[in-house]
Design a protein around this motif. Structure first.
Motif, PDB file in Angstrom:
ATOM      1  N   GLY A 267       0.778  -1.232   0.000  1.00 25.92           N
ATOM      2  CA  GLY A 267       0.000   0.000   0.000  1.00 25.92           C
ATOM      3  C   GLY A 267       0.806   1.276   0.000  1.00 25.92           C
ATOM      4  N   PHE A 268       2.118   1.179  -0.225  1.00 26.71           N
ATOM      5  CA  PHE A 268       2.933   2.396  -0.259  1.00 26.71           C
ATOM      6  C   PHE A 268       2.642   3.235  -1.494  1.00 26.71           C
ATOM      7  CE2 PHE A 268       5.547  -0.244   2.587  1.00 26.71           C
ATOM      8  CZ  PHE A 268       5.840   0.673   3.584  1.00 26.71           C
ATOM      9  N   ILE A 269       2.472   2.561  -2.634  1.00 25.05           N
ATOM     10  CA  ILE A 269       2.232   3.266  -3.894  1.00 25.05           C
ATOM     11  C   ILE A 269       1.069   2.612  -4.633  1.00 25.05           C
ATOM     12  CG2 ILE A 269       4.639   3.991  -4.122  1.00 25.05           C
ATOM     13  CD1 ILE A 269       5.040   1.756  -6.182  1.00 25.05           C
ATOM     14  N   ASP A 270       0.520   3.332  -5.606  1.00 25.10           N
ATOM     15  CA  ASP A 270      -0.544   2.793  -6.457  1.00 25.10           C
ATOM     16  C   ASP A 270       0.075   2.048  -7.637  1.00 25.10           C
ATOM     17  OD1 ASP A 270      -2.711   3.829  -4.967  1.00 25.10           O
ATOM     18  OD2 ASP A 270      -2.437   5.800  -5.892  1.00 25.10           O
ATOM     19  N   GLY A 271      -0.719   1.200  -8.261  1.00 24.37           N
ATOM     20  CA  GLY A 271      -0.261   0.483  -9.448  1.00 24.37           C
ATOM     21  C   GLY A 271      -0.788  -0.929  -9.481  1.00 24.37           C
ATOM     22  N   GLU A 272      -0.450  -1.632 -10.543  1.00 24.88           N
ATOM     23  CA  GLU A 272      -0.860  -3.028 -10.699  1.00 24.88           C
ATOM     24  C   GLU A 272       0.342  -3.940 -10.534  1.00 24.88           C
ATOM     25  OE1 GLU A 272      -2.971  -3.778 -14.286  1.00 24.88           O
ATOM     26  OE2 GLU A 272      -4.535  -2.287 -13.885  1.00 24.88           O
ATOM     27  N   ILE A 273       0.170  -4.991  -9.760  1.00 19.10           N
ATOM     28  CA  ILE A 273       1.240  -5.951  -9.541  1.00 19.10           C
ATOM     29  C   ILE A 273       1.485  -6.739 -10.825  1.00 19.10           C
ATOM     30  CG2 ILE A 273       1.837  -8.077  -8.292  1.00 19.10           C
ATOM     31  CD1 ILE A 273       0.393  -6.874  -5.855  1.00 19.10           C
TER      32      ILE A 273
END
Length: 316
Positions: free
Chosen positions: A227-233
């Motif tokens: 949850g530190f940054i947004d994005g898709e794994i």
């Protein structure tokens, strides 16, 4: 509602700003002070603290490049929590491209350190007292030592469920069970209740773009997952888990001709390499003793009897 105070190296870290501090190690013989930069990005939103750390061994530079790119791509700027980056931990070794500290000690065998010990021990002590207590997660980046070339891998104690989950999110080609080594950074952090991923990839004094890119992608995955940054794994690798491993050692001394591919799966009796003399009279073939994955290869051209050549899985 404001965050809880965060104090590192005696400094209060403000919210929503970039802060750069220095660990002051010692002075050179010229009286020049040697400092280790600590780059801190703290969000205005309360959250965990993760440390990205490379260069514990000064000649292992793939990790340095991974963290550099993390910073360059601004992946270290969190939407919540705090991301701390120390791209070059053993600054002495990095400057002259050696593994050890100036006192000849392996920094990764000096933790938790001592206030009045050797230079390496004092440095380990400062880190243990002034930075380590305030982090929740650590990714520690390494390479193989000398001419040992590691395929990208996470090493961990396989019984630790959270660590294993993060390793799978990191998604390297290999996850390798590895017990704790006495006085290592990983062991010291574990005793403090921290969650640690140990990344290994490539070899010392070498920049490997494949390893670097895998390290960046894996780190980004972990930062997104926590949850530190947004994005898709991004899960692009079929991760192989190795619960038991061993080194295949040379039975002879001579010139080492490597034939096997690092990261490959080989069958029993498959030819891995040849050891030969410089006079054209001696030639010994090295065969796989069983079906296995190769996840580290010694790329030295000259070997001695008993030298470790291939790190392989057992029962894979």
């Amino acid at each position: 509602m404001s965050n809880k105070p965060l104090v590192l190296l005696g400094k209060n870290i403000p919210e929503g700003k970039r802060t750069v501090l220095d660990i002051e190690v010692a002075k050179l013989h010229t009286r020049t002070t040697v400092k280790v930069p600590v780059i801190i990005e703290r969000s205005k939103v309360e959250g965990p603290v993760i440390l990205l750390l490379a260069g514990v061994h000064g000649d292992e530079i793939n990790g340095v490049s991974i963290i550099r790119e993390i910073i360059n791509q601004k992946l270290n700027v969190p939407k919540k929590g705090t991301i701390i980056c120390i791209p070059v931990f053993n600054i002495f070794g990095y400057l002259i491209q050696t593994r050890e500290f100036p006192d000849g000690r392996d920094l990764n065998r000096m933790f938790p350190g001592s206030l009045n010990g050797s230079l390496a021990s004092q440095f380990a002590y400062q880190f243990t007292k002034e930075i380590a207590p305030f982090v929740d997660y650590v990714i520690d980046y390494h390479t193989g030592g000398g001419e040992r070339d590691n395929v990208s891998q996470i090493r961990l104690e396989s019984s630790e469920k959270e660590t294993l989950e993060l390793a799978n999110i990191f998604n390297p080609p290999f996850v390798v069970h590895s017990g704790y080594i006495a006085k290592s950074l990983r062991e010291s952090l574990k005793k403090m209740g921290k969650t640690v991923l140990l990344f290994e990839g490539g070899k010392s004094k070498n920049l490997d773009n494949t390893v670097i890119n895998q390290g960046i992608r894996g780190t980004k995955n972990v930062l997104i997952h926590l949850g530190f940054i947004d994005g898709e794994i991004s899960l692009t690798e079929k991760t192989i888990f190795i619960n038991k491993s061993k080194w295949l050692r040379s039975s002879y001394s001579g010139m080492f001709k490597l034939l096997a591919k690092n990261g490959s799966h080989v069958k029993k009796k498959e030819l891995l390499g040849v050891i030969q003399d410089p006079f054209g009279e001696f030639k010994k073939r090295i065969y796989a003793p069983f079906d296995c994955y190769i996840f580290c290869i010694n790329k030295t051209p000259i070997v001695n009897k008993g030298e470790a050549l291939f790190h392989v899985s057992v029962n894979n």
